[in-house]
Design a protein around this motif. Sequence first.
Motif, PDB file in Angstrom:
ATOM      1  N   ARG A  81       1.966   6.466  -7.091  1.00 12.11           N
ATOM      2  CA  ARG A  81       1.085   6.624  -7.524  1.00 12.11           C
ATOM      3  C   ARG A  81       1.271   7.768  -8.561  1.00 12.11           C
ATOM      4  NH1 ARG A  81      -1.681   8.684  -3.258  1.00 12.11           N
ATOM      5  NH2 ARG A  81      -3.123   7.057  -2.698  1.00 12.11           N
ATOM      6  N   GLN A 121       2.085   1.910 -13.609  1.00 12.56           N
ATOM      7  CA  GLN A 121       1.292   0.821 -13.871  1.00 12.56           C
ATOM      8  C   GLN A 121       2.795   0.117 -13.245  1.00 12.56           C
ATOM      9  OE1 GLN A 121      -0.808   0.710 -11.140  1.00 12.56           O
ATOM     10  NE2 GLN A 121       0.172  -1.270 -10.193  1.00 12.56           N
ATOM     11  N   ARG A 156       0.767  -1.696   0.115  1.00 10.59           N
ATOM     12  CA  ARG A 156       0.285  -0.140   0.053  1.00 10.59           C
ATOM     13  C   ARG A 156       0.858   1.152  -0.269  1.00 10.59           C
ATOM     14  NH1 ARG A 156      -2.471  -3.033   3.808  1.00 10.59           N
ATOM     15  NH2 ARG A 156      -1.924  -1.955   4.904  1.00 10.59           N
ATOM     16  N   ALA A 181       2.335   1.938  -3.522  1.00  8.48           N
ATOM     17  CA  ALA A 181       1.634   2.228  -4.544  1.00  8.48           C
ATOM     18  C   ALA A 181       0.833   3.569  -4.150  1.00  8.48           C
ATOM     19  CB  ALA A 181       0.373   1.182  -4.802  1.00  8.48           C
ATOM     20  N   ALA A 182       0.840   4.084  -2.622  1.00  9.67           N
ATOM     21  CA  ALA A 182       0.668   5.641  -2.661  1.00  9.67           C
ATOM     22  C   ALA A 182       1.402   6.622  -2.954  1.00  9.67           C
ATOM     23  CB  ALA A 182       0.083   5.749  -0.950  1.00  9.67           C
ATOM     24  N   VAL A 233       5.326   0.702 -11.276  1.00 10.72           N
ATOM     25  CA  VAL A 233       4.911   0.143  -9.602  1.00 10.72           C
ATOM     26  C   VAL A 233       5.116  -0.681  -9.407  1.00 10.72           C
ATOM     27  CG1 VAL A 233       2.693   0.497  -8.018  1.00 10.72           C
ATOM     28  CG2 VAL A 233       3.289   2.262  -9.703  1.00 10.72           C
TER      29      VAL A 233
END
Length: 570
Positions: A147, A151, A140, A143-144, A154
């Motif tokens: 952002r 993708q 998490r 990913a944050a 990431v």
Amino acid sequence: MTVVIAGEAGQGIQTVEYLLAKILKSEGYHIFASKEYMSRIRGGANSTAIRVSSARVAAYAAGIDLLVALDREAPAHLADRLSPATIIVGDAAGLGLDRPVLDIPFAAIAAAAGNKLFANSVASGAVAGLFQVDFAGVERAIAAYFRGKPQAMVDQNIAAARTGYEAGRELAAAGRAGLTPPDKDAAVAGDPIINGSEALALGAVAGGCNFIASYPMSPGTGVLIYLSQFAADFGIVAEQAEDEIAAINMGLGAWYAGARAMVSTSGGGFALMTEAVSLAGMIESPMVIHIAGRPGPATGLPTRTEQGDLELALYAGHGEFPRLILAPRSIDAAFYRTAEAFQLADRFQVPVFILTDQFLVDSFLNLPELDPAGLENEPRIVATPADYRRYELTPDGLSPRGIPGHGAGLVGVDSDEHDEAGHITEDLELRVRMVDKRLRKLELLRTDLVPPLFHGPADYRTLVVGWGSTYPAIREALAGLDRPDVAQLHLEQVYPLPPSAVAYLQKAERIILVENNATGQFGKLLRQETGRAASDRILKYNGMPFAVEELAERFAALLTADTAAEGSAV
């Protein structure tokens, strides 16, 4: 415990700092992070320290429990902070140390994941694994952080972090890490993470700030950046001026037009603003001036910390006029003191200084939500009558403040000496009355606008005195000593001194002064204002903040010597 990430500029140390802070806080740990870095974009030796705790913590600690070494130079750079108990994790072969290293080759794992730049994600995952946290929190956080990026990038960073995580977790599970994390606090998870610049900027919003003009200068730039990012949300005009002279004059123009304005700078930038500070004094304009301290003179150490600009703020400007100087003690206090600065500037029609430093504005921690309830942000502006006089002589020195277009009167201001209507005058008797009028406001400021903080027994003999950002380290160091005859007095209203502080100083048999500068600037002010001189001074001016351990050691030595001297006398 203290986790330190170290390497050279460009290796993504701040990325690791951000990710670990998010990951560990989400797991229920209190965190406090501070950094030391060189003034360069690539190379050098930088580090960031994250204190991980079961209770709230806000002070810098020098000792290192876990060192994440991203390059060969990191252990040498931090040698004086390492102990035999320090756990070092990194590429064992690359570090070439003659002591045990938890071998996780960050660069090799990152390259295998697709790019050597992913080493910071590998390191973040490795520490998370050593703490044996849930990898979902790592995912998490990454990913944050990324952002808005493709993708694929990431996913690659998450994959790199997972490899590091598994390596760290295996070491922990096998008992090879020797890491004993502190207890968790479930209430932490909902806390926001905030740094000093953000807290100060939000305090400005809570205080009604709707105009900021500044010229970038580290470490004061963070406030301008933050308010610029959210200017549309908060209805703020954010202007990067061509220089500091323009910035503060824009701010004075904004106050004249009815806005609530501030500037944010550092000592070298503020040096250019001093003529305009005198202008604020003469035209009795409110102004909020944030000075984020760094070591001088001249460029000095532009990325380090120091409380070296107190006398600059105290004596800046020509002529005699009142001012107020506030110095927040902590990140949360930066929010409240800044909001109050706007209210006080408006109320007393004087420049109000907010003194911070690189340590305070660049550090961050988890906090409960800041509460703006009860903070005043309504402008004290009157509708002008036809016979309005901007500088009307009043018993307390405060004239009703009008703005152009709000009422029937003319709002005349002038940098020359002037009469009540703002017209230039050379009437020497009127000159005296106008000076006296302006200085009467100083007596209004000589109250406990921001009361001092006192901790300790009522029958103390020794009083440890500090101001500004030294508060958390002093507080924690004294708590560890547990001396029933020692108390702490800390001031956030630096000038004029709050009257209640004088009584504490007069009662003390011995005063120990703690300051992050070379000459004891606040101690000189205390002696000038109260007649009390410090018995002992603990001064630091190498560009680093006070560490809890060093203050505890210095306090213990001074107090032990004092006790020994008493024994000899007896």
